[in-house]
Design an enzyme around this catalytic site. Sequence first.
Site, PDB file in Angstrom:
ATOM      1  N   CYS A 116       0.822  -1.213   0.000  1.00 53.95           N
ATOM      2  CA  CYS A 116       0.000   0.000   0.000  1.00 53.95           C
ATOM      3  C   CYS A 116       0.863   1.274   0.000  1.00 53.95           C
ATOM      4  CB  CYS A 116      -1.012  -0.021   1.146  1.00 53.95           C
ATOM      5  SG  CYS A 116      -2.336   1.173   0.841  1.00 53.95           S
ATOM      6  N   HIS A 212      -3.923  -4.694   0.137  1.00 53.55           N
ATOM      7  CA  HIS A 212      -3.468  -5.190   1.443  1.00 53.55           C
ATOM      8  C   HIS A 212      -3.628  -6.710   1.513  1.00 53.55           C
ATOM      9  CE1 HIS A 212      -2.630  -1.572   3.889  1.00 53.55           C
ATOM     10  NE2 HIS A 212      -3.499  -0.968   3.089  1.00 53.55           N
ATOM     11  N   GLU A 214      -2.283  -8.736   3.493  1.00 53.28           N
ATOM     12  CA  GLU A 214      -2.323  -9.241   4.880  1.00 53.28           C
ATOM     13  C   GLU A 214      -3.754  -9.340   5.395  1.00 53.28           C
ATOM     14  OE1 GLU A 214      -1.560  -6.234   4.048  1.00 53.28           O
ATOM     15  OE2 GLU A 214      -2.431  -4.830   5.512  1.00 53.28           O
TER      16      GLU A 214
END
Length: 236
Positions: A116, A212, A214
């Site tokens: 990001c 993102h 994650e």
Amino acid sequence: MATLKPLIGITAHVAMVDDGVGVSAAHNVAQVTYAKAVRKAGGIPVLLPLGDATDAAEQLDAVDGVLVTGGADVNPDRYGARPEAHTEPADPARDEYEIAMIRAARAGERPLLCICRGIQVMNVALGGTLRQHYDDHFDLHRFNEDAHRVRVEPGTLLAKIVQTHELGVNSLHHQTIDALAPALRASAYSDDGVIEGVEAGGARFALGVQWHPELLRHRPEHLALFEALVDASAPR
Ligand code: MN
């Protein structure tokens, strides 16, 4: 005894944090999910406290790979522009530290995954510029599901990692890459033409993604990014 699992350094910045006792300047990684994703991928996450360029170089020597996290906008000074209306307040110390870390990782051939804000810092650190505001790519409600799709460029490292040419991603950014740094290649685009993935050539792993992963680690194709970082960071 040396560990067999690679140590993955995660960049932390300084923020005012209320820990319940009071508000103080704290080393902060805005999401616990970065460490969770690294752990799930088989690495040992360690937080890297913000410092100067010397600190960045020393920290880099102590870890096997680096993850550069999300956050607020890069100071436009860093790419020769003035702040525009929607641009967030600058954090010059964080910019300085992460730019130094990314350049050192490239020079030292350490594996690097930039997420990001990370992809944006990576692009700026290597000579690119940013578009300071773009609508329709900030969708907080779908933080852990698909907000839009990206086309993955055939023949890229990203394509090899995610094993598909079309990927659903979340989208939590309001800036985008404008001029791509000369050392980088675009590896993924959204349908409206935003560069959503970049990678550097060379022997060592260096990847940036605008989404993102994650927050999407429950899906194998997104966890695969962390597994690839951990694998590239394994002592050899
Ligand atoms: Mn997006």
